[in-house]
Design an enzyme around this catalytic site. Structure first.
Site, PDB file in Angstrom:
ATOM      1  N   CYS A 180     -12.779  26.069   1.965  1.00 59.21           N
ATOM      2  CA  CYS A 180     -12.477  24.197   2.657  1.00 59.21           C
ATOM      3  C   CYS A 180     -11.113  24.068   3.968  1.00 59.21           C
ATOM      4  CB  CYS A 180     -12.525  23.716   1.300  1.00 59.21           C
ATOM      5  SG  CYS A 180     -10.889  22.759   0.491  1.00 59.21           S
ATOM      6  N   ASP A 231      -1.666  16.109  -2.712  1.00 58.59           N
ATOM      7  CA  ASP A 231      -1.988  15.431  -2.629  1.00 58.59           C
ATOM      8  C   ASP A 231      -1.729  13.978  -2.060  1.00 58.59           C
ATOM      9  OD1 ASP A 231      -4.432  16.483  -3.179  1.00 58.59           O
ATOM     10  OD2 ASP A 231      -4.764  15.287  -5.495  1.00 58.59           O
ATOM     11  N   ARG A 236      -9.182  28.185  -2.268  1.00 57.77           N
ATOM     12  CA  ARG A 236      -9.308  27.862  -2.584  1.00 57.77           C
ATOM     13  C   ARG A 236     -10.749  28.622  -3.672  1.00 57.77           C
ATOM     14  NH1 ARG A 236      -9.274  21.329  -2.325  1.00 57.77           N
ATOM     15  NH2 ARG A 236      -9.688  21.302  -4.208  1.00 57.77           N
ATOM     16  N   LYS A 256     -10.784   9.616  -9.820  1.00 60.65           N
ATOM     17  CA  LYS A 256     -10.674  10.695  -9.249  1.00 60.65           C
ATOM     18  C   LYS A 256     -11.367  11.539  -9.763  1.00 60.65           C
ATOM     19  CE  LYS A 256     -10.856  12.955  -5.218  1.00 60.65           C
ATOM     20  NZ  LYS A 256     -11.520  14.497  -5.731  1.00 60.65           N
ATOM     21  N   ASN A 257     -10.028  11.922 -10.094  1.00 60.54           N
ATOM     22  CA  ASN A 257      -9.788  13.606 -10.440  1.00 60.54           C
ATOM     23  C   ASN A 257      -9.138  13.488 -11.751  1.00 60.54           C
ATOM     24  OD1 ASN A 257      -9.542  14.090  -7.805  1.00 60.54           O
ATOM     25  ND2 ASN A 257      -7.880  14.842  -7.716  1.00 60.54           N
ATOM     26  N   ARG A 311     -14.499   9.455   0.867  1.00 60.22           N
ATOM     27  CA  ARG A 311     -14.582  10.715  -0.521  1.00 60.22           C
ATOM     28  C   ARG A 311     -13.850  10.493  -1.986  1.00 60.22           C
ATOM     29  NH1 ARG A 311     -13.687  16.284   0.034  1.00 60.22           N
ATOM     30  NH2 ARG A 311     -13.109  15.986  -2.366  1.00 60.22           N
TER      31      ARG A 311
HETATM   32  C1  UD1 Z   1      -7.194  20.237  -8.231  1.00 55.70           C
HETATM   33  C2  UD1 Z   1      -7.815  18.516  -7.378  1.00 55.70           C
HETATM   34  C3  UD1 Z   1      -7.012  18.486  -5.981  1.00 55.70           C
HETATM   35  C4  UD1 Z   1      -5.554  18.543  -6.375  1.00 55.70           C
HETATM   36  C5  UD1 Z   1      -5.164  19.898  -6.722  1.00 55.70           C
HETATM   37  C6  UD1 Z   1      -3.935  20.603  -7.149  1.00 55.70           C
HETATM   38  C7  UD1 Z   1      -9.706  18.252  -8.835  1.00 55.70           C
HETATM   39  C8  UD1 Z   1     -11.094  17.445  -8.934  1.00 55.70           C
HETATM   40  N1  UD1 Z   1      -9.041  18.341  -8.049  1.00 55.70           N
HETATM   41  O1  UD1 Z   1      -7.686  20.738  -7.393  1.00 55.70           O
HETATM   42  O2  UD1 Z   1      -7.014  16.808  -6.036  1.00 55.70           O
HETATM   43  O3  UD1 Z   1      -4.918  19.175  -4.605  1.00 55.70           O
HETATM   44  O4  UD1 Z   1      -5.862  20.335  -8.206  1.00 55.70           O
HETATM   45  O5  UD1 Z   1      -3.166  19.040  -7.482  1.00 55.70           O
HETATM   46  O6  UD1 Z   1      -8.994  17.012  -9.635  1.00 55.70           O
HETATM   47  N2  UD1 Z   1      -6.762  28.867  -7.474  1.00 55.70           N
HETATM   48  C9  UD1 Z   1      -6.760  30.225  -7.472  1.00 55.70           C
HETATM   49  N3  UD1 Z   1      -8.034  30.289  -8.160  1.00 55.70           N
HETATM   50  C10 UD1 Z   1      -8.474  29.756  -9.541  1.00 55.70           C
HETATM   51  C11 UD1 Z   1      -8.149  28.623  -8.868  1.00 55.70           C
HETATM   52  C12 UD1 Z   1      -7.143  27.876  -8.101  1.00 55.70           C
HETATM   53  O7  UD1 Z   1      -6.430  31.469  -6.500  1.00 55.70           O
HETATM   54  O8  UD1 Z   1      -9.468  30.245  -9.299  1.00 55.70           O
HETATM   55  C13 UD1 Z   1      -5.794  28.704  -6.566  1.00 55.70           C
HETATM   56  C14 UD1 Z   1      -5.981  27.963  -5.351  1.00 55.70           C
HETATM   57  O9  UD1 Z   1      -6.623  28.367  -4.369  1.00 55.70           O
HETATM   58  C15 UD1 Z   1      -4.706  26.359  -4.345  1.00 55.70           C
HETATM   59  C16 UD1 Z   1      -4.108  26.430  -6.426  1.00 55.70           C
HETATM   60  O10 UD1 Z   1      -4.905  27.775  -7.305  1.00 55.70           O
HETATM   61  O11 UD1 Z   1      -4.408  27.579  -4.182  1.00 55.70           O
HETATM   62  C17 UD1 Z   1      -4.200  25.453  -6.892  1.00 55.70           C
HETATM   63  O12 UD1 Z   1      -5.807  25.036  -7.328  1.00 55.70           O
HETATM   64  P1  UD1 Z   1      -6.244  24.108  -8.543  1.00 55.70           P
HETATM   65  O13 UD1 Z   1      -5.415  23.670  -9.390  1.00 55.70           O
HETATM   66  O14 UD1 Z   1      -7.420  25.074  -8.468  1.00 55.70           O
HETATM   67  O15 UD1 Z   1      -6.650  22.904  -7.623  1.00 55.70           O
HETATM   68  P2  UD1 Z   1      -8.228  22.000  -7.890  1.00 55.70           P
HETATM   69  O16 UD1 Z   1      -8.632  22.390  -9.467  1.00 55.70           O
HETATM   70  O17 UD1 Z   1      -9.961  22.782  -7.215  1.00 55.70           O
END
Ligand code: UD1
Length: 418
Positions: free
Chosen positions: A117, A305, A122, A22-23, A397
């Site tokens: 969420c 995850d 996030r 998925k990711n 999902r």
């Molecule tokens: C992706 C994965 C999700 C996985 C996560 C962590 C996809 C579609 N989803 O989610 O399954 O659980 O990586 O491995 O690939 N953060 C900030 N600012 C930002 C972005 C992130 O502070 O602009 C923080 C988030 O709140 C969180 C951390 O960084 O605490 C990690 O998030 P991130 O790596 O961005 O996760 P996703 O990309 O949303």
């Protein structure tokens, strides 16, 4: 709404095949926005999130067609209004992945701001900071992110955190920028590497993927993509834990084990045998399950995850296990539900202390997010009596036919309408 009924106590035995990731599928689908023409993606899992992303691409003017056997074609010859509406973004945060490619191709984009969420706030501030550095004007108005940039320019971006979709979004945007972009403290996840591979196949110039410094030299245009999506390492990990917890003996085919060292190591410490053999990875579980401590980290650390699934396993271990969640601030929603099944867990902030029990008992429980739902299904497989998991739209999902796969391995599990 559907729910799952599980009768616990069956050992899982047999062979199972891992579906497409998925990711990895979602950012590669986003990449199709970058180049005019018809793209062909193979091994795309049939999941609600893929359906939502397809709907999003269609709403942008792309022609998306599932042509059977996991193949999806995306015709992105024409893009209409570059807008990702609230209705789609609110059901799937990964919708933010269209932001970078839309700005790169159309010079502007309007994407609903994803809200919080279940697993935490996030934010997407790092995605936006990167785009601003690349010369885009970013405004937040009426719940939408409005981004404009005549032409993005290559810059040096340091990410405060190695965000996965943030790295992907900026990499996507940088492929068509003028000059060179360097993303420092980039995410190392295999799905980021896959996206880079796909983009290179489209004609992008990228190096350093898989390290924390990714360099992208912008090009004038990209070509349509033909790509086969990698297998899902989180689904594979979930199936491994299912075999381990049920004292099973399962051959997991199409398993991306090369990316699963942290999970395989922890399973080994817990007493599970994980062996590579012809055609896949064999996972043989045995009791007693030894307790292990787990701390989640960005890749190559233990994946957040897989945290909920490992916690379900530790509920059946012989001792105390300390589980530390460092990636998301509120990812223990499954604890209250596991406790309803007799688990002994104490949570204090980012720590959960799990005291293993000999038995769990079946109960009605509610799925709260994607991986939390998987942990409840796993607990149900070993609990005494019947477990009823409701709100399984979370599970749908991200897992392709999970209950069917578990049933083929001998689990007593069925889906019923609520
Ligand atoms: C992706 C994965 C999700 C996985 C996560 C962590 C996809 C579609 N989803 O989610 O399954 O659980 O990586 O491995 O690939 N953060 C900030 N600012 C930002 C972005 C992130 O502070 O602009 C923080 C988030 O709140 C969180 C951390 O960084 O605490 C990690 O998030 P991130 O790596 O961005 O996760 P996703 O990309 O949303």
């Amino acid at each position: 709404m559907d729910k799952l009924l599980i009768e616990g106590g069956r050992r899982l035995i047999g062979e199972v095949e891992v579906s497409g990731s998925k990711n990895s599928a979602l950012p590669i689908m986003a990449a199709t926005i970058l180049a005019e023409g018809v793209h062909r993606l193979g091994n795309v899992p049939e999941l609600k999130d893929v359906e939502t992303f397809s709907a999003l691409l269609s709403s942008l003017g792309c022609g998306v067609e599932s042509v059977g056997d996991g193949t999806l074609t995306v015709d992105s010859t024409e893009i209409g209004e570059p807008v990702a509406p609230y209705e789609l973004v609110k059901t799937m945060r990964a919708s933010i992945l269209v932001l970078g490619p839309l700005v790169a191709r159309c010079g502007r984009a309007r994407v609903s701001l994803p809200g919080g969420c279940a697993i935490g706030a996030r934010p997407v501030n790092l995605h936006l900071k990167g785009l601003e550095l690349m010369g885009a004007e970013v405004r937040i108005e009426h719940g939408y992110i409005d981004v404009r940039a005549e032409k993005l320019k290559g810059v040096h971006i340091y990410l405060d955190y190695p965000t996965v979709t943030g790295t992907e979004n900026l990499m996507l945007a940088a492929t068509l920028a003028s000059g060179e972009t360097l993303i420092e403290n980039a995410a190392l996840e295999p799905e980021v590497v896959e996206l880079a591979r796909a983009l290179k196949k489209m004609g992008a110039t990228i190096d350093g993927e898989g390290t924390d410094r990714i360099r992208i030299r912008g090009v004038e245009g990209l070509n349509p993509l033909e790509y086969t999506v990698m297998p899902d390492r989180i689904e594979a990990g979930t199936l491994m834990v299912a075999s381990a917890m049920t004292r099973g003996n399962v051959l997991i085919k199409n398993c991306p084990h090369e990316y699963m060292d942290s999970v395989v190591t922890k399973l080994g410490e817990a007493g599970t045998e994980v062996e590579k053999e012809d055609g896949g990875i064999r996972v043989v579980g045995s009791y007693p399950i030894r307790s292990v401590d787990i701390k989640t980290y960005p890749y190559p650390g233990f994946p957040t995850d897989m945290q909920a699934q490992m916690m379900a396993m530790m509920c059946m271990s012989t001792g105390l296990s300390v589980i530390t969640e460092t990636v998301f601030e509120n990812r223990f929603m499954h604890v209250a539900e596991l406790k309803r099944m007799g688990a002994d867990i104490m949570v204090d902030g980012r720590y959960a202390i799990v005291k293993g029990r000999e038995r769990l008992s079946g109960a009605p429980v509610m799925a709260t997010d994607l991986r939390a739902s998987a942990s409840l299904v796993l607990a149900g497989l070993v609990a005494d009596g019947q477990t009823e998991v409701s709100r399984i739209y979370h599970l749908d999902r991200g897992y392709e036919r999970l209950e069917e796969k578990l049933r083929c391995l001998g689990a007593e599990i069925k889906r019923v309408k609520e």
